[in-house]
Design a protein around this motif. Sequence first.
Motif, PDB file in Angstrom:
ATOM      1  N   VAL A  20      64.002  84.575  90.323  1.00  7.50           N
ATOM      2  CA  VAL A  20      64.288  83.454  89.415  1.00  7.50           C
ATOM      3  C   VAL A  20      63.278  83.349  88.285  1.00  7.50           C
ATOM      4  O   VAL A  20      63.632  83.045  87.139  1.00  7.50           O
ATOM      5  N   VAL A  21      62.012  83.626  88.593  1.00  5.66           N
ATOM      6  CA  VAL A  21      60.930  83.347  87.641  1.00  5.66           C
ATOM      7  C   VAL A  21      60.276  84.641  87.182  1.00  5.66           C
ATOM      8  O   VAL A  21      59.902  85.489  88.000  1.00  5.66           O
ATOM      9  N   VAL A  24      67.521  84.549  85.142  1.00  5.62           N
ATOM     10  CA  VAL A  24      68.856  84.763  85.709  1.00  5.62           C
ATOM     11  C   VAL A  24      69.878  84.893  84.592  1.00  5.62           C
ATOM     12  O   VAL A  24      69.636  84.520  83.437  1.00  5.62           O
ATOM     13  N   THR A  25      71.022  85.419  84.956  1.00  2.26           N
ATOM     14  CA  THR A  25      72.113  85.590  84.006  1.00  2.26           C
ATOM     15  C   THR A  25      73.336  84.843  84.505  1.00  2.26           C
ATOM     16  O   THR A  25      73.473  84.575  85.705  1.00  2.26           O
ATOM     17  N   THR A  59      67.749  91.584  86.513  1.00  4.05           N
ATOM     18  CA  THR A  59      68.200  90.225  86.227  1.00  4.05           C
ATOM     19  C   THR A  59      69.439  89.949  87.067  1.00  4.05           C
ATOM     20  O   THR A  59      70.421  90.690  87.016  1.00  4.05           O
ATOM     21  N   VAL A  60      69.393  88.865  87.845  1.00  4.37           N
ATOM     22  CA  VAL A  60      70.430  88.613  88.838  1.00  4.37           C
ATOM     23  C   VAL A  60      71.306  87.450  88.411  1.00  4.37           C
ATOM     24  O   VAL A  60      70.858  86.504  87.767  1.00  4.37           O
ATOM     25  N   SER A  61      72.565  87.520  88.804  1.00  2.00           N
ATOM     26  CA  SER A  61      73.544  86.502  88.435  1.00  2.00           C
ATOM     27  C   SER A  61      73.256  85.174  89.118  1.00  2.00           C
ATOM     28  O   SER A  61      72.908  85.121  90.309  1.00  2.00           O
ATOM     29  N   ARG A  62      73.451  84.085  88.358  1.00  3.76           N
ATOM     30  CA  ARG A  62      73.338  82.738  88.902  1.00  3.76           C
ATOM     31  C   ARG A  62      74.293  82.536  90.085  1.00  3.76           C
ATOM     32  O   ARG A  62      74.025  81.756  90.992  1.00  3.76           O
ATOM     33  N   GLU A  63      75.396  83.270  90.079  1.00  2.00           N
ATOM     34  CA  GLU A  63      76.388  83.171  91.143  1.00  2.00           C
ATOM     35  C   GLU A  63      75.763  83.473  92.512  1.00  2.00           C
ATOM     36  O   GLU A  63      76.192  82.936  93.532  1.00  2.00           O
ATOM     37  N   ALA A  64      74.754  84.331  92.552  1.00  2.00           N
ATOM     38  CA  ALA A  64      74.067  84.653  93.809  1.00  2.00           C
ATOM     39  C   ALA A  64      72.779  83.864  93.978  1.00  2.00           C
ATOM     40  O   ALA A  64      72.413  83.471  95.094  1.00  2.00           O
ATOM     41  N   ILE A  65      72.073  83.625  92.856  1.00  3.31           N
ATOM     42  CA  ILE A  65      70.758  82.994  92.945  1.00  3.31           C
ATOM     43  C   ILE A  65      70.858  81.559  93.431  1.00  3.31           C
ATOM     44  O   ILE A  65      70.086  81.119  94.297  1.00  3.31           O
TER      45      ILE A  65
END
Length: 935
Positions: free
Chosen positions: A768-769, A778-779, A826-832
């Motif tokens: 996240v950070v 995040v994306t 960079t990870v999707s907000r859908e998972a984060i």
Amino acid sequence: MVKMSETETPPFRYTAALAGEIERRWQDFWDAHGTFYAPNPSGDLADPEHPRSGAPKLHVQDMFPYPSGAGLHVGHPLGYIGTDCYTRYKRQAGFNVLHPMGFDAFGLPAEQYAVQTGTHPAVTTAANVERYRQQLRRLGLAYDDRRSFSTTDPEYYRWTQWIFLQIFNSWFDPSAGRARPIQELIESYESGARGPEWAGLSATEKRKLIDDHRLAYVSEAPVNWCPGLGTVLANEEVTPDGRSERGNFPVFQRSLKQWMMRITAYGDRLVEDLDALDWPEPVKLMQRNWIGRSRGAHVDFPVASSDGVIRVFTTRPDTLFGATYMVLAPEHELVESIVPAAWPEGTHEVWTGGHATPAEAVAAYRATAAAKTEEERTADGKVKTGVFTGGYAINPVNDERVPVFIADYVLAGYGTGAIMAVPAHDERDFEFATVFELPVVRTIETPEGFEGAYVGDGAVINSGFLNGLSKDDAKAAMITWLEENGKGAGATTYRLRDWLFSRQRYWGEPFPIVYDETGLPIALPESMLPVELPDVDDFSPRTFDPDDANSEPETPLSRKKDWVQVELDLGDGPKTYTRETNTMPQWAGSCWYELRYLDPKNEKFAVDPENEAYWMGPRSEGDPGGVDLYVGGVEHAVLHLLYARFWHKVLFDLGHVSSFEPFKKLFNQGYIQAYAFQDARGFYVPAEEVVERDGKYFHGDVEVVRSYGKMGKSLKNVVTPDEMCEQYGADTFRVYEMAMGPLDVSRPWETRAVVGSQRFLQRAWRLVVDEETGAPRVTDEPLDPKTRKVLHRIIAGVREDMEELRFNTAIAKLIELTNTLTPQGTVSREAIEPLVLMISPFAPHMAEELWSKLGHEGSLAYTAFPVADPAQLVADAITYPVQVNGKVRGRVEVSPETTEEEVRAAALAAVAEALAGKEPKKVIVVKGRLVSVVV
């Protein structure tokens, strides 16, 4: 541009220092906003605007701690963290969660500290409670602090005293199987419904008669008297070798006037209602064994030399023809009356103990028995001792004279304090008969050549009218004969004895009782509650020579003369009364605290009926009600839980509560244990200073021996949660404790392993950070299908684990998800966002911080916990191993929608070479698992 050194920590890395700052900030936020307040349906704590007002309720409770001066070590909060993780999850899952914490603060350690230092126990206790509060707050435990209290608070023990009065002013009606107000008993006597004798009694006699029926009563009772401490001790405070747990003083059996509670009246209900509870079976078994319900008969043996009768209880009335002697407890009330002046003619020398007269023998043996604890007296394997009283009784079924002994293995407080001895079929009786050369008469058919006590089944022999019957039929026939001939009756007895409820100590709840000139107890009116503990100059009971068994208790309160003697108007004008100077045992405050949590500010009721019904009332037929989940150590399996159940049932009978059990579901957490290290002298050395080299352990250059067990100050292996929070942060400590293993299993503490939990949280933080800038990374792009399936599988698994308190496997799944997402950059907000929400029960401070960095306002405490999409849980393909005659010869991958016929065909094609043209006899398709071909 200056390049950062590879060894320099990035400015926004999740370190212990950053964790500490985040944790304190969010703890302040939760306090300021009352985040974990739970709304009541009515009263001061009602809140119709609360996000969970009207939601399904969940009441979760920990066994509250005694606040010792040492504070918490890392083993203490294991259960507290577990319940916190569970309640945080359930709050997010839509429940109105009540999770309180108080303090069981009366107790001997504070009193002993007061004796040593002169510091008032209230001062010590308040300081200890505050330390505990701060330690628990540092761990981020989500309690509703409005509901916290200590059992030493006068506004709390006012209601403990009120409940005592409810019990005192009640009697148990056997015909109704429940408690009823004592006034109803008085009215039944006054009406003549219980016979005409009442009218002829004096006022004092009437009071004594009524007092004999009360659920709380004063009685001469065998107790553990410790002169060296100057107080009576509970059984659990006495060591197996008959000494006090504190101070190691001798303990003697004495009969003293004490307050008792008639818990035995509830024996049947305490046993039978266990079936309604969701408790571990071993705990239920421990309670059943402690209560020890036995069905059999009372049998009356006339004393040969007088009009006296010795009543015994036996579970084996079918063996009465084999009773060849009797044994009384040394304290039995009939002993003195049956002892003759001289030994009867022909008395066997081994029966006399070497004494010239029966009186001398009995007196000497009684003195010896008084110096033993119950545990010593009843221990298996000990050599049986005793002495002949010189008296005889008559066996009622065959009129045979049987000698009467006293022996320490018979206890005055258990059953009738007397036994008929059948050495042919009872091992203890056989051992005693062997020592004292007493006759053995077999009444059950015994295998040829068998020696000793036969306890198996067989046809009845040598028993007159019972001969040839089975054991069960003979029992029934004998009970019928006893009842028809006035020699006894069928009966049920209990190992459980009435509860010794008074202590000769200062630091406990005062009794709301005074005595008038008759010496009989009088209950104070509710308007005079609480009876507060007065200040005294000397907190210690008077102590005596440790070996002075005949000394008498003198309590600290008895020396406060201006408090003991009090002028009161109890309805018939001002009079001088004497206060009760014993105090209640430490168990009292914990017998009902679950109820006060529901309504802690209520000044009119211990708990408002509407609030009790909401939080603890039954929800369906057969539901006992009670706390939804109660978590604590198995060491409280019997006493605390049994006493609390007893009090609750009395309150239920009197209409004060709607639940008939206090704790619906019980969970026993395991223990965190630790390694300790001793040098060659046997002295313990600080565990944190020990290093391992080549499989051996060294303190400096000195080799030490490692042992494994409890954590304790004396073992120099204590690790405190304060240290862990300082070194790693509270969230890392929480995750480590929950990840160590199943919550109900004990496990060893290993400080060096905590870093693994810290690294997991650091990886999750980095998703996240940005560690260099602190900015979110995040994306909003959607997840790829493969990762989405992993996400929803993890969500489904974590929810299932959380419901079953499998926190270690839930954390393992979150680690798996974190590791799946980490390589993606960079990870999707859908998972984060689901990951952060699922981490939040375990690492709530970090999760709150990440949630805010993801752009959300306020706390996530009431944000819905992720729910898996069922469509994402369906596998894209299923792989079937194909066995031929039990050995895997191939595999086929098919769609989940593939029919059984299509799977069969694909499997046969895959193993065609192995079949070599042979026609299969059977093809078995186990859906989703395997295909088995038999040729």
